[in-house]
Design a protein around this motif. Sequence first.
Motif, PDB file in Angstrom:
ATOM      1  N   ILE A  47       0.823  -1.207   0.000  1.00  0.00           N
ATOM      2  CA  ILE A  47       0.000   0.000   0.000  1.00  0.00           C
ATOM      3  C   ILE A  47       0.858   1.258   0.000  1.00  0.00           C
ATOM      4  O   ILE A  47       0.625   2.176  -0.792  1.00  0.00           O
ATOM      5  CB  ILE A  47      -0.970  -0.011   1.211  1.00  0.00           C
ATOM      6  CG1 ILE A  47      -2.021  -1.109   1.013  1.00  0.00           C
ATOM      7  CG2 ILE A  47      -1.636   1.346   1.393  1.00  0.00           C
ATOM      8  CD1 ILE A  47      -2.833  -1.415   2.261  1.00  0.00           C
ATOM      9  N   ILE A  48       1.868   1.323   0.858  1.00  0.00           N
ATOM     10  CA  ILE A  48       2.672   2.551   0.953  1.00  0.00           C
ATOM     11  C   ILE A  48       3.534   2.729  -0.296  1.00  0.00           C
ATOM     12  O   ILE A  48       3.765   3.851  -0.752  1.00  0.00           O
ATOM     13  CB  ILE A  48       3.505   2.586   2.263  1.00  0.00           C
ATOM     14  CG1 ILE A  48       3.856   4.026   2.629  1.00  0.00           C
ATOM     15  CG2 ILE A  48       4.752   1.740   2.184  1.00  0.00           C
ATOM     16  CD1 ILE A  48       2.697   4.876   3.059  1.00  0.00           C
ATOM     17  N   LYS A  49       3.985   1.637  -0.889  1.00  0.00           N
ATOM     18  CA  LYS A  49       4.768   1.738  -2.131  1.00  0.00           C
ATOM     19  C   LYS A  49       3.877   2.169  -3.299  1.00  0.00           C
ATOM     20  O   LYS A  49       4.310   2.951  -4.147  1.00  0.00           O
ATOM     21  CB  LYS A  49       5.476   0.419  -2.435  1.00  0.00           C
ATOM     22  CG  LYS A  49       6.635   0.154  -1.488  1.00  0.00           C
ATOM     23  CD  LYS A  49       7.268  -1.204  -1.734  1.00  0.00           C
ATOM     24  CE  LYS A  49       8.390  -1.475  -0.763  1.00  0.00           C
ATOM     25  NZ  LYS A  49       8.984  -2.814  -0.960  1.00  0.00           N
ATOM     26  N   ALA A  55       1.182   8.600  -6.003  1.00  0.00           N
ATOM     27  CA  ALA A  55       0.948   9.913  -5.365  1.00  0.00           C
ATOM     28  C   ALA A  55      -0.530  10.300  -5.413  1.00  0.00           C
ATOM     29  O   ALA A  55      -0.872  11.463  -5.599  1.00  0.00           O
ATOM     30  CB  ALA A  55       1.822  10.988  -5.997  1.00  0.00           C
ATOM     31  N   SER A  56      -1.391   9.297  -5.246  1.00  0.00           N
ATOM     32  CA  SER A  56      -2.831   9.551  -5.307  1.00  0.00           C
ATOM     33  C   SER A  56      -3.574   8.539  -4.443  1.00  0.00           C
ATOM     34  O   SER A  56      -3.530   7.333  -4.721  1.00  0.00           O
ATOM     35  CB  SER A  56      -3.327   9.454  -6.747  1.00  0.00           C
ATOM     36  OG  SER A  56      -4.749   9.453  -6.783  1.00  0.00           O
ATOM     37  N   GLY A  61      -6.957   3.575  -3.861  1.00  0.00           N
ATOM     38  CA  GLY A  61      -8.269   3.023  -3.527  1.00  0.00           C
ATOM     39  C   GLY A  61      -8.885   2.272  -4.690  1.00  0.00           C
ATOM     40  O   GLY A  61      -9.445   1.178  -4.513  1.00  0.00           O
ATOM     41  N   GLN A  62      -8.793   2.849  -5.889  1.00  0.00           N
ATOM     42  CA  GLN A  62      -9.345   2.186  -7.074  1.00  0.00           C
ATOM     43  C   GLN A  62      -8.666   0.838  -7.330  1.00  0.00           C
ATOM     44  O   GLN A  62      -9.328  -0.155  -7.605  1.00  0.00           O
ATOM     45  CB  GLN A  62      -9.182   3.079  -8.303  1.00  0.00           C
ATOM     46  CG  GLN A  62     -10.129   4.254  -8.339  1.00  0.00           C
ATOM     47  CD  GLN A  62      -9.856   5.172  -9.538  1.00  0.00           C
ATOM     48  OE1 GLN A  62      -8.761   5.187 -10.092  1.00  0.00           O
ATOM     49  NE2 GLN A  62     -10.880   5.943  -9.911  1.00  0.00           N
ATOM     50  N   GLN A  68     -12.102   5.822  -1.470  1.00  0.00           N
ATOM     51  CA  GLN A  68     -11.009   6.764  -1.268  1.00  0.00           C
ATOM     52  C   GLN A  68     -10.791   7.014   0.222  1.00  0.00           C
ATOM     53  O   GLN A  68      -9.653   7.112   0.676  1.00  0.00           O
ATOM     54  CB  GLN A  68     -11.315   8.084  -1.988  1.00  0.00           C
ATOM     55  CG  GLN A  68     -10.210   9.102  -1.878  1.00  0.00           C
ATOM     56  CD  GLN A  68     -10.487  10.353  -2.701  1.00  0.00           C
ATOM     57  OE1 GLN A  68     -11.280  10.323  -3.634  1.00  0.00           O
ATOM     58  NE2 GLN A  68      -9.829  11.440  -2.355  1.00  0.00           N
ATOM     59  N   SER A  69     -11.879   7.099   0.994  1.00  0.00           N
ATOM     60  CA  SER A  69     -11.734   7.361   2.431  1.00  0.00           C
ATOM     61  C   SER A  69     -11.079   6.186   3.150  1.00  0.00           C
ATOM     62  O   SER A  69     -10.251   6.382   4.049  1.00  0.00           O
ATOM     63  CB  SER A  69     -13.084   7.695   3.070  1.00  0.00           C
ATOM     64  OG  SER A  69     -13.987   6.630   2.924  1.00  0.00           O
ATOM     65  N   THR A  70     -11.382   4.971   2.740  1.00  0.00           N
ATOM     66  CA  THR A  70     -10.739   3.790   3.331  1.00  0.00           C
ATOM     67  C   THR A  70      -9.252   3.775   2.995  1.00  0.00           C
ATOM     68  O   THR A  70      -8.411   3.509   3.866  1.00  0.00           O
ATOM     69  CB  THR A  70     -11.411   2.491   2.841  1.00  0.00           C
ATOM     70  OG1 THR A  70     -12.787   2.528   3.206  1.00  0.00           O
ATOM     71  CG2 THR A  70     -10.748   1.262   3.420  1.00  0.00           C
TER      72      THR A  70
END
Length: 86
Positions: A47-49, A55-56, A61-62, A68-70
């Motif tokens: 996830i962090i990579k 950068a979005s 999320g997509q 997007q909030s999750t």
Amino acid sequence: MTQFNINLKEINEEYKIEEDIFTDYDWDYIKLIKIIESKLTTAEQIIIKMYAELASVRKVGQILGVSQSTAYLEITRIKNKIKEWL
């Protein structure tokens, strides 16, 4: 015949390689990479990579198939974990 006056000491000084070629920024970056690879779970690393690459939050999320909030909450949680270890 042309004669050159060569001073090897001056040449060695000009092309001297610094003992520590890394800057403080480089060491901070290396420390961050080590933390990510050693302390985060595989899912957190992915996830962090992804977030670093894209950068979005929306795109992360997509790709993960979540809102997007999750995605935002998860990325923020991971970033806070990393900050604690720094």
